[in-house]
Each structure stands twice: as C-alpha cells, then as structure tokens.
Design a protein around this motif. Structure first.
Motif, short mmCIF file in Angstrom:
data_model
loop_
_atom_site.label_atom_id
_atom_site.label_comp_id
_atom_site.label_asym_id
_atom_site.label_seq_id
_atom_site.Cartn_x
_atom_site.Cartn_y
_atom_site.Cartn_z
N THR A 57 0.92 3.94 -3.06
CA THR A 57 0.63 5.36 -2.81
C THR A 57 1.75 6.24 -3.34
O THR A 57 1.49 7.25 -4.01
CB THR A 57 0.41 5.60 -1.30
N ARG A 58 3.00 5.84 -3.07
CA ARG A 58 4.14 6.61 -3.58
C ARG A 58 4.14 6.65 -5.10
O ARG A 58 4.45 7.66 -5.72
CB ARG A 58 5.46 6.01 -3.10
N THR B 174 0.83 -1.20 0.00
CA THR B 174 0.00 0.00 0.00
C THR B 174 0.87 1.26 0.00
O THR B 174 0.59 2.21 -0.73
CB THR B 174 -0.95 0.00 1.21
#
Length: 86
Positions: free
Chosen positions: A30-31, A26
């Motif tokens: 997200t990055r 996750t």
C-alpha cells in the motif's frame, strides 16, 4: 511439498507467521502504491511531493532490510520445532 508449506516457509524464514507476513506485506504494498502515485503526480507537477518517493524508499528499506530478523538455515526451524525438509 505439502501445500501449507507454500504459505508458511517464506514467512517463517523472516520470523513471521503467515498472518503477520500478510499484514506487513500488505502495508508495504500500500505504501509503495501511494508513493508511486505521488511520483506520477510529481512528474506532472514537480513542486508537489518533492521528496515523497525517496523518503518512502528509505523508510521501507530501513523497515524491511535493516530491521529484519533473519535466522541462519535451520535455526528458526529448530526454534519453532519445524522441519526444513532439506
């Protein structure tokens, strides 16, 4: 194959629990999304986020590939008392 193994085999192959793998994946995702947005903005405004995409790729590669602990086939299973079923 038991259903729970669909969720645990791959995380175990990189010495992670399901919860650890979920958190790490996750965070990586997200990055990647944020870096992708920065790249799209950079395309429109080339003076912004000049190195964000390449820096993010280099950092994520270092974290995922360079520092990953992988176990030879069977070693992790023996370590955790798991059966590979192979």
């Amino acid at each position: 194959m038991p259903l729970h193994r669909l969720f645990t085999d791959h995380p175990a192959s990189v010495d992670e629990t399901y919860a650890e793998h979920l958190g790490i994946a996750t965070a990586f995702g997200t990055r990647m999304i944020l870096a992708g947005l920065a790249c799209l903005i950079h395309g429109l405004l080339p003076f912004l986020f000049v190195k964000t995409g390449s820096n993010t790729i280099a950092e994520l590669h270092a974290r995922m590939v360079t520092h990953r602990r992988r176990f030879p086939e069977g070693r992790l299973s023996a370590h955790r008392g798991l059966s590979t079923g192979r």
